[in-house]
Every structure is written in structure tokens, then in C-alpha cells.
Design a protein around this motif. Structure first.
Motif, PDB file in Angstrom:
ATOM      1  N   HIS A   5       0.853  -1.188   0.000  1.00 16.29           N
ATOM      2  CA  HIS A   5       0.000   0.000   0.000  1.00 16.29           C
ATOM      3  C   HIS A   5       0.889   1.238   0.000  1.00 16.29           C
ATOM      4  O   HIS A   5       2.107   1.134  -0.104  1.00 16.29           O
ATOM      5  CB  HIS A   5      -0.994  -0.026   1.169  1.00 16.29           C
ATOM      6  CG  HIS A   5      -0.349  -0.045   2.528  1.00 16.29           C
ATOM      7  ND1 HIS A   5      -0.089   1.102   3.230  1.00 16.29           N
ATOM      8  CD2 HIS A   5       0.098  -1.069   3.298  1.00 16.29           C
ATOM      9  CE1 HIS A   5       0.478   0.796   4.388  1.00 16.29           C
ATOM     10  NE2 HIS A   5       0.599  -0.535   4.455  1.00 16.29           N
ATOM     11  N   GLU A  32      -4.361   2.474  -1.551  1.00 18.10           N
ATOM     12  CA  GLU A  32      -4.456   1.443  -2.577  1.00 18.10           C
ATOM     13  C   GLU A  32      -3.797   0.196  -1.993  1.00 18.10           C
ATOM     14  O   GLU A  32      -2.647   0.253  -1.566  1.00 18.10           O
ATOM     15  CB  GLU A  32      -3.718   1.897  -3.838  1.00 18.10           C
ATOM     16  CG  GLU A  32      -3.630   0.855  -4.919  1.00 18.10           C
ATOM     17  CD  GLU A  32      -2.818   1.341  -6.108  1.00 18.10           C
ATOM     18  OE1 GLU A  32      -3.314   1.229  -7.225  1.00 18.10           O
ATOM     19  OE2 GLU A  32      -1.686   1.835  -5.906  1.00 18.10           O
ATOM     20  N   TRP A  34      -2.687  -3.824  -2.560  1.00 15.29           N
ATOM     21  CA  TRP A  34      -2.446  -4.978  -3.426  1.00 15.29           C
ATOM     22  C   TRP A  34      -2.230  -6.152  -2.481  1.00 15.29           C
ATOM     23  O   TRP A  34      -1.221  -6.201  -1.771  1.00 15.29           O
ATOM     24  CB  TRP A  34      -1.220  -4.747  -4.306  1.00 15.29           C
ATOM     25  CG  TRP A  34      -1.476  -3.767  -5.408  1.00 15.29           C
ATOM     26  CD1 TRP A  34      -1.574  -2.418  -5.303  1.00 15.29           C
ATOM     27  CD2 TRP A  34      -1.695  -4.080  -6.783  1.00 15.29           C
ATOM     28  NE1 TRP A  34      -1.836  -1.858  -6.537  1.00 15.29           N
ATOM     29  CE2 TRP A  34      -1.916  -2.865  -7.470  1.00 15.29           C
ATOM     30  CE3 TRP A  34      -1.722  -5.286  -7.509  1.00 15.29           C
ATOM     31  CZ2 TRP A  34      -2.148  -2.818  -8.836  1.00 15.29           C
ATOM     32  CZ3 TRP A  34      -1.959  -5.221  -8.870  1.00 15.29           C
ATOM     33  CH2 TRP A  34      -2.173  -3.993  -9.529  1.00 15.29           C
ATOM     34  N   THR A  36      -1.846 -10.151  -1.728  1.00 14.19           N
ATOM     35  CA  THR A  36      -1.453 -11.433  -2.304  1.00 14.19           C
ATOM     36  C   THR A  36      -0.968 -12.370  -1.208  1.00 14.19           C
ATOM     37  O   THR A  36      -0.733 -11.959  -0.074  1.00 14.19           O
ATOM     38  CB  THR A  36      -0.306 -11.269  -3.328  1.00 14.19           C
ATOM     39  OG1 THR A  36       0.822 -10.688  -2.664  1.00 14.19           O
ATOM     40  CG2 THR A  36      -0.711 -10.388  -4.500  1.00 14.19           C
ATOM     41  N   ASP A  41       2.449 -13.838  -6.547  1.00  9.98           N
ATOM     42  CA  ASP A  41       1.829 -12.585  -6.987  1.00  9.98           C
ATOM     43  C   ASP A  41       0.349 -12.754  -7.335  1.00  9.98           C
ATOM     44  O   ASP A  41      -0.369 -11.771  -7.453  1.00  9.98           O
ATOM     45  CB  ASP A  41       2.576 -12.021  -8.187  1.00  9.98           C
ATOM     46  CG  ASP A  41       3.940 -11.478  -7.797  1.00  9.98           C
ATOM     47  OD1 ASP A  41       4.135 -11.145  -6.613  1.00  9.98           O
ATOM     48  OD2 ASP A  41       4.810 -11.383  -8.685  1.00  9.98           O
ATOM     49  N   CYS A  44      -4.542 -12.138  -6.837  1.00 13.22           N
ATOM     50  CA  CYS A  44      -4.310 -10.827  -6.241  1.00 13.22           C
ATOM     51  C   CYS A  44      -5.632 -10.068  -6.157  1.00 13.22           C
ATOM     52  O   CYS A  44      -6.424 -10.077  -7.098  1.00 13.22           O
ATOM     53  CB  CYS A  44      -3.325 -10.058  -7.105  1.00 13.22           C
ATOM     54  SG  CYS A  44      -2.986  -8.387  -6.542  1.00 13.22           S
ATOM     55  N   VAL A  46      -6.985  -6.224  -5.492  1.00 13.25           N
ATOM     56  CA  VAL A  46      -6.589  -4.816  -5.408  1.00 13.25           C
ATOM     57  C   VAL A  46      -7.796  -4.011  -4.936  1.00 13.25           C
ATOM     58  O   VAL A  46      -8.880  -4.123  -5.513  1.00 13.25           O
ATOM     59  CB  VAL A  46      -6.106  -4.278  -6.772  1.00 13.25           C
ATOM     60  CG1 VAL A  46      -5.711  -2.811  -6.656  1.00 13.25           C
ATOM     61  CG2 VAL A  46      -4.964  -5.116  -7.304  1.00 13.25           C
ATOM     62  N   THR A  85      -3.568   6.009  -7.283  1.00 12.10           N
ATOM     63  CA  THR A  85      -2.756   4.829  -7.544  1.00 12.10           C
ATOM     64  C   THR A  85      -1.284   5.183  -7.400  1.00 12.10           C
ATOM     65  O   THR A  85      -0.887   6.312  -7.705  1.00 12.10           O
ATOM     66  CB  THR A  85      -3.069   4.239  -8.936  1.00 12.10           C
ATOM     67  OG1 THR A  85      -2.393   2.994  -9.087  1.00 12.10           O
ATOM     68  CG2 THR A  85      -2.669   5.180 -10.056  1.00 12.10           C
TER      69      THR A  85
END
Length: 127
Positions: A5, A32, A34, A36, A41, A44, A46, A85
Motif C-alpha cells: 500500500h 491502494e 495490493w 497477495t 503474486d 491478487c 486490489v 494509484t
């Protein structure tokens, strides 16, 4: 669970730590996330957050363009909402059709924490 983040990368070993990380905000109450597995990866999840609004994109694998949340932001004058973002200052526009509440997004994140698959509590459309 690995969560990237605006404040960096953090790891959550349990749902309490996970929930605490998801509360973090920067700039004008934005972030933001992400999310996982610690070592992979994908899949994921988001989550973009702007105050009480959120947008979710789920990527099942590295080849997919993802699945985006379907929301119901009606009665608004603009077709798009501003989210952020990469940094709390870099703006992107997200269609109001894809906006859900932060609470609903965090419920979805908790489901992802346990199952590592597309959350079933939100409607998603393929990108």
C-alpha cells in the motif's frame, strides 16, 4: 498475506493484523491495497479506497485482465470518481458503475484472506 500500500509492504499473519492494515489511510483519506499470498503474486485482490468509496479488482492469474467490482452509485452528477494509484497524489478515474462501499470491499478482502479466490459477496465483471 502480503499487503502493498502507499505506506510500503506489510505482512498479516492473522485476520486482526490484516484488518488493522486495511484501516491505514494517507493524503486525503485514501489508499491502494495490493493483497497477495506471501510468496506468490497471484491470485491478487486490489482495493482502491477514497473515504467511504472503494473499487475492487481481482486478478486470478498473471494473464488475466481481472474482474472489477460492480457497484450502484446512482444519482451522481459525474460518471467517474477520483481514486489514487501508486501514491496519494496520482489520480485515476474509476467509473461510478464500479464503486462499492468501503465496508463491502473490506468484507470481500476478509473472504479473500481465508479463501484466496474471488470474493462471492460482491458482483464482478470481467475487464
Amino acid at each position: 498475506m502480503r499487503i502493498k500500500h502507499f505506506g510500503g509492504t506489510e505482512y498479516a499473519n492473522n485476520i486482526s493484523e490484516f484488518s488493522e492494515i486495511l484501516q491505514k489511510r494517507y493524503g486525503n483519506d485514501v489508499n491502494e491495497f495490493w493483497i497477495t499470498n506471501d510468496t506468490q503474486d497471484n491470485p491478487c485482490l486490489v482495493i482502491l479506497v477514497n473515504k467511504e468509496m472503494a473499487n475492487i479488482t481481482y486478478f486470478p492469474d498473471g494473464e488475466s485482465l481481472g474482474f472489477q467490482s460492480v457497484g450502484c452509485q446512482t444519482g451522481q452528477t459525474n460518471e467517474y470518481c477520483i481514486f489514487y494509484t501508486n501514491t496519494p497524489e496520482e489520480e485515476i478515474e474509476i467509473s461510478r458503475d464500479s464503486i462499492i462501499s468501503v465496508n463491502k470491499a473490506f468484507e470481500a478482502a476478509k473472504k479473500f484472506f481465508y479463501k484466496r479466490e474471488m470474493p462471492d459477496n460482491i458482483e464482478c465483471a470481467e475487464n
